[in-house]
Design a protein around this motif. Structure first.
Motif, PDB file in Angstrom:
ATOM      1  N   GLY A 308       0.649  -1.159   0.001  1.00  0.00           N
ATOM      2  CA  GLY A 308      -0.252   0.091   0.088  1.00  0.00           C
ATOM      3  C   GLY A 308       0.860   1.276   0.031  1.00  0.00           C
ATOM      4  N   ILE A 309       1.792   1.150   0.881  1.00  0.00           N
ATOM      5  CA  ILE A 309       2.651   2.441   0.966  1.00  0.00           C
ATOM      6  C   ILE A 309       3.429   2.636  -0.296  1.00  0.00           C
ATOM      7  CG2 ILE A 309       4.777   3.312   2.019  1.00  0.00           C
ATOM      8  CD1 ILE A 309       3.698   1.955   4.687  1.00  0.00           C
ATOM      9  N   ALA A 310       4.008   1.246  -0.832  1.00  0.00           N
ATOM     10  CA  ALA A 310       4.826   1.472  -2.260  1.00  0.00           C
ATOM     11  C   ALA A 310       3.887   2.074  -3.284  1.00  0.00           C
ATOM     12  CB  ALA A 310       5.376   0.093  -2.457  1.00  0.00           C
ATOM     13  N   GLY A 311       2.489   1.330  -3.517  1.00  0.00           N
ATOM     14  CA  GLY A 311       1.863   1.860  -4.369  1.00  0.00           C
ATOM     15  C   GLY A 311       1.358   3.462  -4.435  1.00  0.00           C
ATOM     16  N   TRP A 312       1.201   3.762  -3.080  1.00  0.00           N
ATOM     17  CA  TRP A 312       0.901   5.199  -3.012  1.00  0.00           C
ATOM     18  C   TRP A 312       2.223   6.200  -3.305  1.00  0.00           C
ATOM     19  CZ3 TRP A 312       1.734   8.166   2.275  1.00  0.00           C
ATOM     20  CH2 TRP A 312       1.316   9.261   2.355  1.00  0.00           C
ATOM     21  N   MET A 313       3.422   5.619  -3.113  1.00  0.00           N
ATOM     22  CA  MET A 313       4.484   6.411  -3.480  1.00  0.00           C
ATOM     23  C   MET A 313       4.699   6.514  -4.997  1.00  0.00           C
ATOM     24  SD  MET A 313       5.673   7.863  -0.842  1.00  0.00           S
ATOM     25  CE  MET A 313       7.325   8.160  -1.336  1.00  0.00           C
ATOM     26  N   HIS A 314       4.361   5.457  -5.702  1.00  0.00           N
ATOM     27  CA  HIS A 314       4.590   5.248  -7.026  1.00  0.00           C
ATOM     28  C   HIS A 314       3.371   6.066  -7.756  1.00  0.00           C
ATOM     29  CE1 HIS A 314       7.516   2.502  -8.218  1.00  0.00           C
ATOM     30  NE2 HIS A 314       7.234   1.747  -7.261  1.00  0.00           N
ATOM     31  N   TYR A 315       2.092   6.267  -7.030  1.00  0.00           N
ATOM     32  CA  TYR A 315       0.946   7.066  -7.404  1.00  0.00           C
ATOM     33  C   TYR A 315       1.462   8.506  -7.317  1.00  0.00           C
ATOM     34  CZ  TYR A 315      -2.912  10.193  -6.534  1.00  0.00           C
ATOM     35  OH  TYR A 315      -3.901  11.288  -6.607  1.00  0.00           O
ATOM     36  N   ARG A 316       2.147   9.031  -6.353  1.00  0.00           N
ATOM     37  CA  ARG A 316       2.584  10.316  -5.962  1.00  0.00           C
ATOM     38  C   ARG A 316       3.623  10.777  -7.078  1.00  0.00           C
ATOM     39  NH1 ARG A 316       2.003  12.621  -0.975  1.00  0.00           N
ATOM     40  NH2 ARG A 316       2.557  14.422  -2.115  1.00  0.00           N
ATOM     41  N   MET A 317       4.472   9.891  -7.368  1.00  0.00           N
ATOM     42  CA  MET A 317       5.444   9.981  -8.567  1.00  0.00           C
ATOM     43  C   MET A 317       4.943  10.203 -10.008  1.00  0.00           C
ATOM     44  SD  MET A 317       8.984   8.506  -6.971  1.00  0.00           S
ATOM     45  CE  MET A 317       8.112   6.639  -6.536  1.00  0.00           C
ATOM     46  N   GLY A 318       3.797   9.655 -10.111  1.00  0.00           N
ATOM     47  CA  GLY A 318       3.154   9.587 -11.180  1.00  0.00           C
ATOM     48  C   GLY A 318       3.478   8.576 -12.195  1.00  0.00           C
ATOM     49  N   ASN A 319       3.716   7.392 -11.343  1.00  0.00           N
ATOM     50  CA  ASN A 319       4.388   6.096 -12.271  1.00  0.00           C
ATOM     51  C   ASN A 319       3.374   5.220 -12.441  1.00  0.00           C
ATOM     52  OD1 ASN A 319       6.863   7.294 -11.972  1.00  0.00           O
ATOM     53  ND2 ASN A 319       7.587   6.061 -10.192  1.00  0.00           N
ATOM     54  N   VAL A 320       2.096   5.447 -12.303  1.00  0.00           N
ATOM     55  CA  VAL A 320       0.986   4.542 -12.500  1.00  0.00           C
ATOM     56  C   VAL A 320       0.312   4.799 -13.897  1.00  0.00           C
ATOM     57  CG1 VAL A 320      -1.083   3.312 -11.458  1.00  0.00           C
ATOM     58  CG2 VAL A 320       0.549   4.353  -9.964  1.00  0.00           C
ATOM     59  N   ASN A 321       0.331   3.474 -14.713  1.00  0.00           N
ATOM     60  CA  ASN A 321      -0.443   3.819 -15.876  1.00  0.00           C
ATOM     61  C   ASN A 321      -2.001   2.858 -15.693  1.00  0.00           C
ATOM     62  OD1 ASN A 321      -1.735   2.948 -18.567  1.00  0.00           O
ATOM     63  ND2 ASN A 321       0.290   2.366 -19.451  1.00  0.00           N
ATOM     64  N   TRP A 322      -3.070   3.918 -15.617  1.00  0.00           N
ATOM     65  CA  TRP A 322      -4.294   3.799 -15.085  1.00  0.00           C
ATOM     66  C   TRP A 322      -5.084   3.159 -15.595  1.00  0.00           C
ATOM     67  CZ3 TRP A 322      -5.050   4.173  -9.979  1.00  0.00           C
ATOM     68  CH2 TRP A 322      -4.436   5.026  -9.382  1.00  0.00           C
ATOM     69  N   LYS A 323      -4.572   3.005 -17.264  1.00  0.00           N
ATOM     70  CA  LYS A 323      -5.351   2.626 -18.278  1.00  0.00           C
ATOM     71  C   LYS A 323      -4.914   0.743 -18.255  1.00  0.00           C
ATOM     72  CE  LYS A 323      -5.942   1.596 -23.203  1.00  0.00           C
ATOM     73  NZ  LYS A 323      -5.602   2.126 -24.547  1.00  0.00           N
ATOM     74  N   LEU A 324      -3.879   0.442 -17.842  1.00  0.00           N
ATOM     75  CA  LEU A 324      -3.158  -0.657 -17.619  1.00  0.00           C
ATOM     76  C   LEU A 324      -3.668  -1.372 -16.245  1.00  0.00           C
ATOM     77  CD1 LEU A 324      -1.382  -3.023 -18.428  1.00  0.00           C
ATOM     78  CD2 LEU A 324       0.576  -1.666 -17.148  1.00  0.00           C
ATOM     79  N   PHE A 325      -3.637  -0.520 -15.543  1.00  0.00           N
ATOM     80  CA  PHE A 325      -4.445  -0.823 -14.031  1.00  0.00           C
ATOM     81  C   PHE A 325      -5.730  -1.429 -14.033  1.00  0.00           C
ATOM     82  CE2 PHE A 325      -6.893   0.391 -10.270  1.00  0.00           C
ATOM     83  CZ  PHE A 325      -5.993  -0.299  -9.266  1.00  0.00           C
ATOM     84  N   ARG A 326      -6.626  -0.752 -14.654  1.00  0.00           N
ATOM     85  CA  ARG A 326      -7.864  -1.103 -14.963  1.00  0.00           C
ATOM     86  C   ARG A 326      -8.242  -2.166 -15.713  1.00  0.00           C
ATOM     87  NH1 ARG A 326      -8.580   4.510 -16.029  1.00  0.00           N
ATOM     88  NH2 ARG A 326      -8.601   4.178 -18.365  1.00  0.00           N
ATOM     89  N   ILE A 327      -7.367  -2.631 -16.553  1.00  0.00           N
ATOM     90  CA  ILE A 327      -7.453  -3.883 -17.418  1.00  0.00           C
ATOM     91  C   ILE A 327      -7.007  -5.007 -16.664  1.00  0.00           C
ATOM     92  CG2 ILE A 327      -6.358  -5.266 -19.419  1.00  0.00           C
ATOM     93  CD1 ILE A 327      -6.228  -2.216 -20.929  1.00  0.00           C
ATOM     94  N   LEU A 328      -5.661  -4.635 -15.650  1.00  0.00           N
ATOM     95  CA  LEU A 328      -5.287  -5.666 -14.962  1.00  0.00           C
ATOM     96  C   LEU A 328      -5.889  -6.213 -13.694  1.00  0.00           C
ATOM     97  CD1 LEU A 328      -2.365  -7.235 -15.069  1.00  0.00           C
ATOM     98  CD2 LEU A 328      -1.296  -5.390 -13.583  1.00  0.00           C
ATOM     99  N   ILE A 329      -6.316  -5.348 -12.940  1.00  0.00           N
ATOM    100  CA  ILE A 329      -6.739  -5.352 -11.413  1.00  0.00           C
ATOM    101  C   ILE A 329      -7.781  -6.574 -11.443  1.00  0.00           C
ATOM    102  CG2 ILE A 329      -8.373  -3.499 -11.402  1.00  0.00           C
ATOM    103  CD1 ILE A 329      -6.138  -4.591  -8.639  1.00  0.00           C
ATOM    104  N   ILE A 330      -9.068  -6.365 -12.206  1.00  0.00           N
ATOM    105  CA  ILE A 330     -10.152  -7.300 -11.736  1.00  0.00           C
ATOM    106  C   ILE A 330      -9.816  -8.698 -12.177  1.00  0.00           C
ATOM    107  CG2 ILE A 330     -12.607  -7.606 -12.326  1.00  0.00           C
ATOM    108  CD1 ILE A 330     -12.095  -5.361 -10.738  1.00  0.00           C
ATOM    109  N   PRO A 331      -9.251  -9.314 -13.155  1.00  0.00           N
ATOM    110  CA  PRO A 331      -8.863 -10.596 -13.361  1.00  0.00           C
ATOM    111  C   PRO A 331      -7.720 -10.896 -12.269  1.00  0.00           C
ATOM    112  CG  PRO A 331      -8.808  -9.357 -15.573  1.00  0.00           C
ATOM    113  CD  PRO A 331      -8.938  -8.357 -14.449  1.00  0.00           C
TER     114      PRO A 331
END
Length: 504
Positions: A308-331
């Motif tokens: 959770g902390i690592a994910g938050w830090m990557h989010y703060r640094m703008g390192n998250v591809n949200w389109k990729l996240f949406r495709i990946l997370i549910i499966p």
């Protein structure tokens, strides 16, 4: 003038008469020119590689007394390259437009330069900037996009570092955007000003990103709320429904300290090399006698807060591809919950499941060793398109075998051409939700068994997290990876051997 093949800036020094960077950068169509390369040893191979990497159809004539086997191997794939195994003479400059001298004979290089200038030709002499009419620069390329870097000969090392930064910072998807823009450009009508206004409007999103979604704006609070709810729910449930847990808190089981130390060490290792927490913890847990399901539960619960902390830090640094996240997370969540459910259902058959998990961790130990010794696998030519299926498989294996989400999903995304930094950030933030849902599944199925291992790993990894980054700067990552790889393989092999001996 500056020719831009893909190799470091080879101008080591400049004359005192030159003040500032007087070089004029150009991109030359070597496929339209006739190129002469003099020399075919190691230096010649370096120049030749740089040329063909940037201009595959360049028409090149190589003149050299000795041709290295590596040169012959390289030119086998380039029909436009001709070889003349002979000494250089002035006649070799006939019907030539540009010259590269790559010999280790300084006197010969000066003679080549003199006759080349008499013919009115430009020349680059390897490692001799004072004899050069143009230099070679560091190149960053994304399909049709090409960026050249020159430090005016002041620091080739800086040029290399800038190349690394740009290679990591420019997404591979940018070439796709470039192709789309080219296609759009062909459809535009009107005068030049109208076309420019239309293109400016289309490209505005590159500097003015779209508004963030609710999840993007509030991901920090979602992570913290989910973490607190998970840990709080488990703690309250254990306190009210597990008398043994209350007794444990009063009389702490010594096994708690073993797992606390293990969680601390494994979290430090993970912080130093960016991987292996799951496989090292799984191997240790099995060696300590935990059933596979209980071991996986302990691992995933302990990973909730750290991811959770690592994910938050990557989010703060703008390192998250949200389109990729949406495709990946549910499966991925579906696969993780299913893997946790199946493994928990087989808890009574742990003696048979344990060697299967040990074989898996044995394989991952080998993967760690391969990474340590930089054994590279062939990269895919195209991006992975079945990302949802990849997430499902990664989530299932991660929950069912105690780890492997990063090894499977992250490595596959990067090998498929995804940007490493954005892939890492997306995988990390996805991992938090996978760990949370699989932990709840394990806890529901198992009822909080082996809490000494769970709490030990949570406390140990939490203590290690703040100092893991500093450790990564003090210890060689390769040394750690080799040690971890061997230890994991030995422990896993021991579990397999013990199982076989019992059958015998």
């Amino acid at each position: 003038m500056q020719v831009l093949p893909n190799q470091p800036d080879d101008a080591a020094y400049l004359s005192d008469e030159e003040k500032g960077n007087q070089l004029f950068p150009v991109f030359i169509k070597l496929n339209k020119l006739r190129t002469l390369l003099i020399g075919a040893g190691n230096i010649g191979l370096e120049k030749l590689t740089a040329i063909v990497n940037n201009s595959r159809h360049a028409r090149i004539t190589i003149v050299a007394e000795i041709i290295s086997p590596e040169v012959y191997t390289l030119i086998a794939d380039y029909p436009n390259i001709k070889v003349r195994q002979k000494s250089f003479d002035v006649a070799d400059l006939e019907n030539i437009d540009i010259v590269f001298a790559a010999t280790n004979n300084y006197i010969l290089n000066e003679e080549i330069r003199a006759v080349t200038h008499q013919k009115g030709l430009l020349i680059n002499v390897a490692d001799k900037p004072d004899l050069c009419d143009f230099y070679l620069g560091s190149i960053v390329q994304r399909g049709d996009l090409k960026i050249a870097i020159s430090t005016n000969g002041k620091s080739p090392t800086i040029a290399k570092r800038l190349k690394q930064i740009l290679n990591e910072g420019i997404p591979h998807e940018l070439d796709e955007t470039l192709q789309n823009m080219s296609a759009l450009r062909q459809t535009l009508n009107g005068d030049f000003s109208a076309k420019v206004r239309k293109l400016n409007k289309v490209t505005e999103s590159l500097i003015n990103p779209r508004p963030k979604t609710f999840a993007e704006r509030n991901i920090k609070w979602l992570i913290w709320i989910a973490s607190v709810l998970l840990i709080g729910t488990i703690g309250l449930s254990l306190w009210h429904k597990e008398p043994e847990f209350q007794a444990f808190l009063i009389n702490i089981d010594p096994l708690f300290y073993w797992f606390l130390g293990a969680g601390f060490v494994f979290a430090l290792i993970d912080g130093a090399i960016g991987m292996s927490y799951g496989v090292t913890t799984a191997s240790f847990s099995l060696a300590m006698g935990l059933p596979p399901a209980s071991a996986s539960m302990a691992i995933h619960i302990s990973e909730v807060m750290s991811n959770g902390i690592a994910g938050w830090m990557h989010y703060r640094m703008g390192n998250v591809n949200w389109k990729l996240f949406r495709i990946l997370i549910i499966p991925a969540i579906v696969g993780a919950v299913l893997g946790a459910f199946i493994l928990s259902s087989l808890e009574h058959y742990s003696s048979y499941v344990k060697p299967v998990v040990a074989i898996y961790t044995l394989f991952l130990g080998g993967v760690i060793l391969m990474k340590a010794f930089n054994v590279k696998r062939k990269r895919a030519d195209q991006k992975i398109k079945r990302i949802g299926f990849l997430g499902f498989v990664g989530g299932f294996i991660d929950a069912a075998f105690g780890g492997g989400w990063g090894s499977i999903v992250l490595s596959s995304l990067i090998a498929g051409g995804r940007h490493p930094l954005f892939s890492l950030g997306t995988v990390k933030i996805s991992r938090f939700f996978i760990a949370t849902l699989s932990s709840l599944t394990f806890f529901t199925m198992l009822g909080g068994k082996h809490w000494e291992a769970v709490l030990g790993l949570i406390v140990g990894s939490a203590i290690a997290s703040p100092i893991a980054a500093r450790v990564s700067n003090k210890i060689s990552a390769k040394t750690i990876m080799v040690a971890v790889g061997f230890i994991v393989m030995i422990v896993s092999l021991r579990s397999v051997v013990m199982f076989v001996l019992k059958l015998i």
